[in-house]
Write a protein that holds these residues in place. Structure first.
Motif, PDB file in Angstrom:
ATOM      1  N   LEU A 249      -4.731   6.848   0.161  1.00 26.41           N
ATOM      2  CA  LEU A 249      -3.410   6.824  -0.463  1.00 26.41           C
ATOM      3  C   LEU A 249      -2.573   8.032  -0.058  1.00 26.41           C
ATOM      4  O   LEU A 249      -1.349   7.935   0.068  1.00 26.41           O
ATOM      5  CB  LEU A 249      -3.538   6.763  -1.986  1.00 26.41           C
ATOM      6  CG  LEU A 249      -3.840   5.376  -2.547  1.00 26.41           C
ATOM      7  CD1 LEU A 249      -4.083   5.452  -4.033  1.00 26.41           C
ATOM      8  CD2 LEU A 249      -2.712   4.405  -2.250  1.00 26.41           C
TER       9      LEU A 249
ATOM     10  N   GLU B  90     -10.530   6.243  -1.558  1.00 26.09           N
ATOM     11  CA  GLU B  90      -9.237   5.720  -1.999  1.00 26.09           C
ATOM     12  C   GLU B  90      -8.206   6.829  -2.100  1.00 26.09           C
ATOM     13  O   GLU B  90      -7.037   6.653  -1.714  1.00 26.09           O
ATOM     14  CB  GLU B  90      -9.398   5.014  -3.349  1.00 26.09           C
ATOM     15  CG  GLU B  90     -10.230   3.746  -3.274  1.00 26.09           C
ATOM     16  CD  GLU B  90     -10.561   3.180  -4.651  1.00 26.09           C
ATOM     17  OE1 GLU B  90     -11.075   2.061  -4.714  1.00 26.09           O
ATOM     18  OE2 GLU B  90     -10.302   3.874  -5.652  1.00 26.09           O
ATOM     19  N   TYR B  91      -8.619   7.957  -2.613  1.00 29.88           N
ATOM     20  CA  TYR B  91      -7.715   9.090  -2.752  1.00 29.88           C
ATOM     21  C   TYR B  91      -7.201   9.539  -1.385  1.00 29.88           C
ATOM     22  O   TYR B  91      -6.004   9.790  -1.198  1.00 29.88           O
ATOM     23  CB  TYR B  91      -8.423  10.240  -3.454  1.00 29.88           C
ATOM     24  CG  TYR B  91      -7.560  11.454  -3.660  1.00 29.88           C
ATOM     25  CD1 TYR B  91      -6.647  11.518  -4.713  1.00 29.88           C
ATOM     26  CD2 TYR B  91      -7.647  12.545  -2.799  1.00 29.88           C
ATOM     27  CE1 TYR B  91      -5.852  12.629  -4.903  1.00 29.88           C
ATOM     28  CE2 TYR B  91      -6.850  13.663  -2.977  1.00 29.88           C
ATOM     29  CZ  TYR B  91      -5.958  13.705  -4.037  1.00 29.88           C
ATOM     30  OH  TYR B  91      -5.169  14.797  -4.209  1.00 29.88           O
TER      31      TYR B  91
ATOM     32  N   GLN C 175       0.830  -1.204   0.000  1.00 31.51           N
ATOM     33  CA  GLN C 175       0.000   0.000   0.000  1.00 31.51           C
ATOM     34  C   GLN C 175       0.865   1.255   0.000  1.00 31.51           C
ATOM     35  O   GLN C 175       0.558   2.243  -0.682  1.00 31.51           O
ATOM     36  CB  GLN C 175      -0.929  -0.006   1.219  1.00 31.51           C
ATOM     37  CG  GLN C 175      -1.871   1.184   1.271  1.00 31.51           C
ATOM     38  CD  GLN C 175      -2.978   0.983   2.272  1.00 31.51           C
ATOM     39  OE1 GLN C 175      -3.950   0.290   2.002  1.00 31.51           O
ATOM     40  NE2 GLN C 175      -2.827   1.573   3.447  1.00 31.51           N
TER      41      GLN C 175
ATOM     42  N   SER D 144       1.082   4.149  -2.927  1.00 33.42           N
ATOM     43  CA  SER D 144       0.962   5.570  -2.626  1.00 33.42           C
ATOM     44  C   SER D 144       2.183   6.343  -3.108  1.00 33.42           C
ATOM     45  O   SER D 144       2.063   7.452  -3.644  1.00 33.42           O
ATOM     46  CB  SER D 144       0.793   5.758  -1.113  1.00 33.42           C
ATOM     47  OG  SER D 144       0.708   7.124  -0.795  1.00 33.42           O
TER      48      SER D 144
ATOM     49  N   ARG E 223      -8.850  -3.155  -1.974  1.00 33.53           N
ATOM     50  CA  ARG E 223      -8.987  -1.838  -1.333  1.00 33.53           C
ATOM     51  C   ARG E 223      -9.128  -0.708  -2.343  1.00 33.53           C
ATOM     52  O   ARG E 223      -9.685   0.338  -2.018  1.00 33.53           O
ATOM     53  CB  ARG E 223      -7.762  -1.561  -0.445  1.00 33.53           C
ATOM     54  CG  ARG E 223      -7.534  -2.581   0.655  1.00 33.53           C
ATOM     55  CD  ARG E 223      -6.341  -2.196   1.521  1.00 33.53           C
ATOM     56  NE  ARG E 223      -6.030  -3.243   2.488  1.00 33.53           N
ATOM     57  CZ  ARG E 223      -5.079  -3.146   3.414  1.00 33.53           C
ATOM     58  NH1 ARG E 223      -4.355  -2.041   3.494  1.00 33.53           N
ATOM     59  NH2 ARG E 223      -4.854  -4.147   4.247  1.00 33.53           N
ATOM     60  N   PHE E 224      -8.591  -0.907  -3.557  1.00 40.42           N
ATOM     61  CA  PHE E 224      -8.546   0.170  -4.542  1.00 40.42           C
ATOM     62  C   PHE E 224      -9.148  -0.309  -5.865  1.00 40.42           C
ATOM     63  O   PHE E 224      -8.469  -0.878  -6.710  1.00 40.42           O
ATOM     64  CB  PHE E 224      -7.110   0.657  -4.737  1.00 40.42           C
ATOM     65  CG  PHE E 224      -6.490   1.182  -3.471  1.00 40.42           C
ATOM     66  CD1 PHE E 224      -6.775   2.470  -3.038  1.00 40.42           C
ATOM     67  CD2 PHE E 224      -5.670   0.387  -2.698  1.00 40.42           C
ATOM     68  CE1 PHE E 224      -6.226   2.956  -1.849  1.00 40.42           C
ATOM     69  CE2 PHE E 224      -5.114   0.860  -1.518  1.00 40.42           C
ATOM     70  CZ  PHE E 224      -5.398   2.151  -1.092  1.00 40.42           C
TER      71      PHE E 224
ATOM     72  N   LEU F 261      -3.787   6.237 -10.423  1.00 42.49           N
ATOM     73  CA  LEU F 261      -4.261   4.923  -9.981  1.00 42.49           C
ATOM     74  C   LEU F 261      -4.791   4.100 -11.145  1.00 42.49           C
ATOM     75  O   LEU F 261      -4.580   2.887 -11.206  1.00 42.49           O
ATOM     76  CB  LEU F 261      -5.349   5.094  -8.916  1.00 42.49           C
ATOM     77  CG  LEU F 261      -5.885   3.807  -8.283  1.00 42.49           C
ATOM     78  CD1 LEU F 261      -4.813   3.143  -7.427  1.00 42.49           C
ATOM     79  CD2 LEU F 261      -7.125   4.099  -7.441  1.00 42.49           C
TER      80      LEU F 261
ATOM     81  N   PHE G 288      -9.733   7.100  -9.030  1.00 41.51           N
ATOM     82  CA  PHE G 288      -9.998   7.227  -7.599  1.00 41.51           C
ATOM     83  C   PHE G 288     -11.474   7.416  -7.296  1.00 41.51           C
ATOM     84  O   PHE G 288     -12.201   8.046  -8.044  1.00 41.51           O
ATOM     85  CB  PHE G 288      -9.285   8.459  -7.034  1.00 41.51           C
ATOM     86  CG  PHE G 288      -7.802   8.385  -7.063  1.00 41.51           C
ATOM     87  CD1 PHE G 288      -7.123   7.589  -6.159  1.00 41.51           C
ATOM     88  CD2 PHE G 288      -7.074   9.123  -7.972  1.00 41.51           C
ATOM     89  CE1 PHE G 288      -5.742   7.528  -6.170  1.00 41.51           C
ATOM     90  CE2 PHE G 288      -5.693   9.079  -7.990  1.00 41.51           C
ATOM     91  CZ  PHE G 288      -5.034   8.275  -7.077  1.00 41.51           C
TER      92      PHE G 288
END
Length: 368
Positions: A324, A320-321, A166, A170, A201-202, A180, A316
């Protein structure tokens, strides 16, 4: 869970085989002229690397819990401006670096590669270089905390590998200027665990590629539901991956049988449409030589990979944005003070993220 099933495979056996970093590491980093340089070690000898086609940058992400060495392999055409199209610029790495840093956004697909067990960046580099050239993509290859040159310094765990990936994701967005929706997570064997978890998660990722993946660690020893003691339970998580998926496995794999991939594929199809997932079973390929089939690029498998790498994600969403940005860790620079973000675990609500932020995410780190 079947009665007594968890007792059939001792925890000590699982722990012994779950995390086996090479010792000594198969590479080294040296800090010169204000940046790290990567050197693979072959038969005990440090090798200098150079490519007319690629630029290789090295970083270490570090805070109190995390120590992640990584290499970023990018094509020389990736960030050239219209003013630097000359042949001389291609061979002038300093000039290229200056041009790269001027670019607000990279445009090539980025693969973030999570390697197998008993492996590190020294093993991975040559495969990553070949994939970058053959498929025209950029690649980040990284070591889990406690692997590679970080061996013996930090505790290795399932959760830590999630934090590692993760943070690398990022870093790719916040520091290296990727989006992303142009990033594909690629997990090989054990690396399928963190790759699958972070893909859940993303949802805005461009895709997920699983190379000889495991259904879970305990299922590698024997099929069943082992409850909470099992780790890397990909077969339970894969249904929640929203981006496109490509699973690649050799039909002659004696280390991780292709039945592991079949279970992942079938589990996904129980809950999702067939068009979002592909399964390539490669005839005659084993576990460690599967990469040579992948590297070709001009066979049927290569076509599938090329098609996968042309996909774009949806980008995003707000959650999520925010996540990160909160888990961003700056690269380690010896002797300097820097502000870093703590790497954060998965959050269930934006309110919790804001609460953590208010509690103080920053700390002043003296790097040595």
């Amino acid at each position: 869970m079947k009665k007594g099933l968890s007792n059939l495979i001792p925890n000590s056996l699982v722990k012994k085989y779950s995390f086996r970093p090479p010792n000594p590491p198969q590479y080294t980093f040296e800090f010169r002229d204000g940046k790290y340089q990567f050197y693979p070690i072959i038969k005990g000898v440090k090798k200098q690397i150079f490519s007319y086609y690629l630029l290789i940058d090295s970083y270490i992400l570090k805070n109190d819990q995390l120590y992640v060495p990584l290499i970023h392999i990018s094509g020389l055409q990736n960030a050239k401006s219209e003013k630097s199209q000359s042949k001389e610029c291609l061979l002038n790495l300093k000039s290229f670096q200056q041009e790269t840093e001027k670019q607000p956004q990279r445009y090539r697909t980025l693969i973030i590669f999570s390697h197998a067990n008993a492996s590190d960046l020294g093993d991975v580099y040559f495969f990553a270089e070949r994939i970058s050239i053959e498929y025209g993509v950029d690649i980040i290859a990284y070591d889990y905390t406690g692997y590679g040159i970080g061996f013996g310094q930090y505790k290795i765990s399932e959760e830590q590998t999630y934090e590692d990936l993760q943070s690398v994701l990022s870093f790719a967005i916040n520091r290296l200027n990727y989006s992303l929706n142009q990033i594909i997570l690629w997990g090989f064997s054990l690396g399928s665990g963190p790759a699958t978890e972070i893909a859940t998660r993303f949802g805005g990722l461009a895709g997920l590629i699983l190379q000889a993946p495991i259904a879970s660690i305990y299922n590698w020893f024997g099929e069943g539901d082992y409850g909470e003691q099992d780790i890397y339970v990909n077969y339970k998580k894969i249904q929640y991956v929203r981006s496109n998926i490509l699973i690649i496995h050799g039909d002659s794999d004696k280390i991780v049988g292709h039945e592991q991939s079949e279970r992942l594929y079938n589990k996904y199809l129980q809950y999702n449409a067939r068009g979002k997932i592909q399964f390539a079973l490669v005839k005659g390929a084993g576990h460690n030589d599967l990469q040579f089939h992948i590297e070709k690029g001009d066979n049927q498998l290569g076509v599938q990979i090329h098609n996968m790498l042309r996909q774009k994600g949806v980008g995003f969403n707000e959650k999520e944005y925010t996540l990160l940005n909160l888990c961003y860790v700056k690269e380690h620079v010896p002797g300097q003070y820097m502000y870093q973000y703590n790497s954060l675990k998965k959050f269930t609500s934006s309110d919790e993220i804001q609460r953590k932020k208010a509690d103080g995410l920053f700390f002043l780190c003296t790097c040595d």
